[in-house]
Write an enzyme that holds these catalytic residues in place. Structure first.
Site, PDB file in Angstrom:
ATOM      1  N   GLY A 153      -5.921  -3.959   7.316  1.00  0.00           N
ATOM      2  CA  GLY A 153      -6.872  -2.867   7.451  1.00  0.00           C
ATOM      3  C   GLY A 153      -7.944  -3.081   8.497  1.00  0.00           C
ATOM      4  O   GLY A 153      -8.392  -2.123   9.139  1.00  0.00           O
TER       5      GLY A 153
ATOM      6  N   ARG B 201     -14.706  -6.266  -0.421  1.00  0.00           N
ATOM      7  CA  ARG B 201     -14.047  -5.908   0.847  1.00  0.00           C
ATOM      8  C   ARG B 201     -13.411  -4.509   0.716  1.00  0.00           C
ATOM      9  O   ARG B 201     -12.741  -4.206  -0.257  1.00  0.00           O
ATOM     10  CB  ARG B 201     -12.973  -6.938   1.179  1.00  0.00           C
ATOM     11  CG  ARG B 201     -12.189  -6.663   2.468  1.00  0.00           C
ATOM     12  CD  ARG B 201     -10.883  -5.974   2.203  1.00  0.00           C
ATOM     13  NE  ARG B 201     -10.066  -5.826   3.399  1.00  0.00           N
ATOM     14  CZ  ARG B 201      -8.970  -5.082   3.478  1.00  0.00           C
ATOM     15  NH1 ARG B 201      -8.546  -4.429   2.415  1.00  0.00           N
ATOM     16  NH2 ARG B 201      -8.275  -4.995   4.587  1.00  0.00           N
ATOM     17  N   VAL B 202     -13.637  -3.668   1.694  1.00  0.00           N
ATOM     18  CA  VAL B 202     -13.007  -2.349   1.714  1.00  0.00           C
ATOM     19  C   VAL B 202     -12.108  -2.284   2.944  1.00  0.00           C
ATOM     20  O   VAL B 202     -12.510  -2.703   4.034  1.00  0.00           O
ATOM     21  CB  VAL B 202     -14.069  -1.222   1.757  1.00  0.00           C
ATOM     22  CG1 VAL B 202     -13.423   0.136   1.992  1.00  0.00           C
ATOM     23  CG2 VAL B 202     -14.868  -1.203   0.455  1.00  0.00           C
ATOM     24  N   GLY B 203     -10.894  -1.771   2.763  1.00  0.00           N
ATOM     25  CA  GLY B 203      -9.945  -1.702   3.869  1.00  0.00           C
ATOM     26  C   GLY B 203      -9.974  -0.358   4.576  1.00  0.00           C
ATOM     27  O   GLY B 203     -10.917   0.431   4.445  1.00  0.00           O
ATOM     28  N   ASP B 204      -8.914  -0.094   5.314  1.00  0.00           N
ATOM     29  CA  ASP B 204      -8.835   1.126   6.116  1.00  0.00           C
ATOM     30  C   ASP B 204      -8.425   2.359   5.315  1.00  0.00           C
ATOM     31  O   ASP B 204      -8.745   3.481   5.703  1.00  0.00           O
ATOM     32  CB  ASP B 204      -7.800   0.922   7.234  1.00  0.00           C
ATOM     33  CG  ASP B 204      -6.427   0.584   6.669  1.00  0.00           C
ATOM     34  OD1 ASP B 204      -6.344  -0.317   5.799  1.00  0.00           O
ATOM     35  OD2 ASP B 204      -5.435   1.214   7.071  1.00  0.00           O
TER      36      ASP B 204
ATOM     37  N   THR C 136      -0.467   1.627   6.968  1.00  0.00           N
ATOM     38  CA  THR C 136      -0.384   0.427   6.134  1.00  0.00           C
ATOM     39  C   THR C 136      -0.285  -0.807   7.029  1.00  0.00           C
ATOM     40  O   THR C 136       0.460  -0.811   8.007  1.00  0.00           O
ATOM     41  CB  THR C 136       0.808   0.475   5.171  1.00  0.00           C
ATOM     42  OG1 THR C 136       0.880  -0.789   4.499  1.00  0.00           O
ATOM     43  CG2 THR C 136       2.136   0.755   5.863  1.00  0.00           C
ATOM     44  N   GLY C 137      -1.070  -1.807   6.700  1.00  0.00           N
ATOM     45  CA  GLY C 137      -1.107  -3.028   7.500  1.00  0.00           C
ATOM     46  C   GLY C 137      -2.451  -3.689   7.293  1.00  0.00           C
ATOM     47  O   GLY C 137      -3.190  -3.318   6.376  1.00  0.00           O
TER      48      GLY C 137
ATOM     49  N   THR D  85       0.864  -1.199   0.000  1.00  0.00           N
ATOM     50  CA  THR D  85       0.000   0.000   0.000  1.00  0.00           C
ATOM     51  C   THR D  85       0.891   1.235   0.000  1.00  0.00           C
ATOM     52  O   THR D  85       1.956   1.222   0.607  1.00  0.00           O
ATOM     53  CB  THR D  85      -0.868  -0.014   1.284  1.00  0.00           C
ATOM     54  OG1 THR D  85      -1.820  -1.047   1.156  1.00  0.00           O
ATOM     55  CG2 THR D  85      -1.574   1.319   1.533  1.00  0.00           C
TER      56      THR D  85
HETATM   57  N1  ASP Z   1      -4.140  -1.428   4.790  1.00  0.00           N
HETATM   58  C1  ASP Z   1      -4.394  -2.044   3.523  1.00  0.00           C
HETATM   59  C2  ASP Z   1      -5.757  -2.691   3.554  1.00  0.00           C
HETATM   60  O1  ASP Z   1      -6.040  -3.394   4.498  1.00  0.00           O
HETATM   61  C3  ASP Z   1      -3.365  -3.060   3.144  1.00  0.00           C
HETATM   62  C4  ASP Z   1      -1.920  -2.678   3.335  1.00  0.00           C
HETATM   63  O2  ASP Z   1      -1.621  -1.640   3.898  1.00  0.00           O
HETATM   64  O3  ASP Z   1      -1.057  -3.412   2.875  1.00  0.00           O
HETATM   65  O4  ASP Z   1      -6.491  -2.546   2.628  1.00  0.00           O
END
Ligand code: ASP
Length: 334
Positions: free
Chosen positions: A251, A225-228, A248-249, A197
């Site tokens: 979500g 699916r929607v992330g953070d 990033t991580g 990300t």
């Molecule tokens: N945070 C992002 C999500 O969960 C993924 C990522 O940061 O690698 O969509």
């Protein structure tokens, strides 16, 4: 006409000459391109050099916007757009693929003056989702548009749309195959993985801060699916009263803990320094619940914090005091 005393005039001009010119507000930018299992043992020197040059290109382009007197908003958008176009990162071209083999893209941008925000989620044909997020903020009364509605808005705004095949790279197809294979052997939750990300935070000469984040989310994620990243306060936040954050991580953890806003709330209400607030949320609160990842954060004074509880994080920072750092591993400069 008043009579001017020559001595007084001389004093005034001497004082004016001695007064220091108002020094410009410090400028700074920080970027990330994902956190995860990033360690020397898994890296070849070619891949490492390629990641570092991809990060440097985005960092320097964003910094150049600030140096020319541009806004922090334009700087973070520029840096993120460059990483969206770079297929080695998980955003735009080269984004990770969902369970059906398509990229579904999320992005958000936030202007700390206002504050104002715009975001898009689950778009499949928008070449640069960060540009569409900016248009949602600038040209619509809304904050978040998703899926087909977001793409209709993109058409109205003349944004570049591309076929879905544009986003799929051989590397991401391979990763999806691996994840699907793992899915047959383990629980589905363990078969989704993150990394790459992209995001940026910046402060400009006017002292305004901004944040932007763009992602394909997680490999093998459920369709829809929607992330953070596009959720204001979870993966992206900026407010001139406190700080700007891009995360990033995994979500789901960032959404449940409202990570980006939580960091800024600690700065705003508890008067923690930026580094303390980031440390508390990433190493204590997030880790306690099993959440893995990192953030880049910056305050209006130009202080930058780049921290993570994962093995590594692709990152970089540059400022008008002369700092320019690019890192991947824990032992690289923060
Ligand atoms: N945070 C992002 C999500 O969960 C993924 C990522 O940061 O690698 O969509």
């Amino acid at each position: 006409m008043s009579r001017l005393n020559p001595l007084a005039l001389l004093c005034v001009s001497l004082l004016a000459a001695a007064a220091p010119a108002a020094s410009p507000h410090p400028i700074a930018i920080a970027i990330h391109a994902g956190a995860g299992v990033i360690e020397p043992a898994r890296m070849t020197s070619e891949r490492e050099a390629s990641y570092r040059s991809g990060l440097a290109a985005a960092l320097d382009a964003g910094y150049a916007v600030l140096e020319r007197g541009g806004t922090s908003l334009d700087a973070v958008q520029t840096a993120v757009r460059i990483m969206e176009d770079d297929p080695q990162f998980n955003a735009g071209r080269g984004a990770v693929l969902n369970h059906e083999g398509d990229a579904e893209l999320d992005a958000a941008i936030m202007d700390g003056s206002g504050p104002r925000a715009g975001a898009v989620a689950a778009v499949r044909h928008v070449k640069n989702p960060i540009d569409l997020a900016r248009l949602v903020m600038d040209k619509s009364p809304h904050v978040l548009l998703v899926a087909d509605g977001a793409e209709d808005f993109a058409l109205e705004q003349g944004v570049v749309l591309v076929p879905r095949s544009y986003f799929r790279t051989p590397q991401r197809l391979h990763e999806l195959e691996e994840a699907r294979r793992a899915e047959n052997e383990r629980a589905r939750a363990a078969a989704v993985s993150a990394s790459g990300t992209v995001g940026a935070v910046a402060v400009d000469r006017a002292g305004n801060i901004a944040a932007a984040t763009s992602t394909g989310g997680l490999t093998n994620k459920h369709v829809g699916r929607v992330g953070d990243s596009p959720l204001i306060g979870a993966g992206t936040y900026a407010n001139n009263e406190s700080c700007a954050v891009s995360g990033t991580g995994q979500g789901e953890y960032y959404i449940r803990q409202l990570v980006a806003y939580d960091i800024c709330a600690l700065v705003h209400y508890r008067h923690l320094t930026l580094a303390q607030a980031v440390h508390q949320v990433i190493h204590e609160k997030l880790r306690r619940t099993g959440g893995e990842g990192g953030v880049i954060a910056l305050d209006p004074a130009g202080n930058v914090a780049m921290d993570f509880n994962s093995i590594g994080m692709f990152r970089g920072a540059r400022d008008s005091a002369g700092k320019r750092a690019i890192g991947m591993y824990r032992e690289d400069a923060k």
